[in-house]
Scaffold this motif. Structure first.
Motif, PDB file in Angstrom:
ATOM      1  N   ARG A  51      37.045  12.626 -55.977  1.00  0.00           N
ATOM      2  CA  ARG A  51      35.590  12.787 -55.956  1.00  0.00           C
ATOM      3  C   ARG A  51      35.014  12.373 -57.299  1.00  0.00           C
ATOM      4  O   ARG A  51      35.727  12.339 -58.301  1.00  0.00           O
ATOM      5  N   GLY A  99      32.736  12.340 -52.332  1.00  0.00           N
ATOM      6  CA  GLY A  99      34.157  12.038 -52.431  1.00  0.00           C
ATOM      7  C   GLY A  99      34.868  12.289 -51.113  1.00  0.00           C
ATOM      8  O   GLY A  99      34.259  12.648 -50.114  1.00  0.00           O
ATOM      9  N   TYR A 131      34.677  22.002 -54.971  1.00  0.00           N
ATOM     10  CA  TYR A 131      35.236  21.067 -54.012  1.00  0.00           C
ATOM     11  C   TYR A 131      35.790  21.791 -52.795  1.00  0.00           C
ATOM     12  O   TYR A 131      35.544  21.410 -51.651  1.00  0.00           O
TER      13      TYR A 131
END
Length: 136
Positions: A51, A99, A131
């Motif tokens: 990402r 991402g 994330y």
């Protein structure tokens, strides 16, 4: 074969994305550069789990997903899962990241208009916690 439009033809070259702005590995192929217009188009492929950092674009950006599964998230908003055919229009100055999913490559076209205003303002990395929350 002649080039009747007189547009210079240059081969696209693929380069690894700048490590200081990405977690994991991503590859960028520039398809159109600002030398002909005030717009760039890049074909960006993220390896699974890769990402980019939080960032913004002075003139905004358009993403068009061409392969795999990934995520897009604006600061303070829930992440969006992206699949082939999805497009995201990002307003100027909006802080975001994008991402790959942890189990998929992710490829998108990154269209950056008015690059004479600047391309990207890079910020801090997306944490592992941020994330992982995107996958929720």
């Amino acid at each position: 074969m002649s080039n009747s439009t007189n547009i210079p033809q240059t081969p696209a070259s693929t380069k690894r994305a700048a490590a200081e702005n990405f977690i994991g590995t991503a590859w960028v192929t520039m398809l159109a550069g600002a030398n002909l217009t005030d717009c760039t188009v890049g074909d960006v492929t993220f390896e699974p789990g890769a990402r980019n950092n939080w960032h913004s674009h002075p003139a905004g950006q358009i993403l068009v997903v061409t392969a795999g599964v990934g995520y897009y998230q604006e600061k303070g908003q829930p992440a969006q899962r992206l699949r082939v055919g999805d497009a995201v229009t990002i307003a100027p100055g909006v802080v975001h990241w994008h991402g790959a999913a942890s189990d998929s490559l992710f490829t998108h076209l990154a269209i950056n208009p008015n690059v004479s205003q600047g391309v990207a303002n890079w910020l801090e990395p997306v944490t592992d916690e941020e994330y992982q929350a995107a996958h929720g």
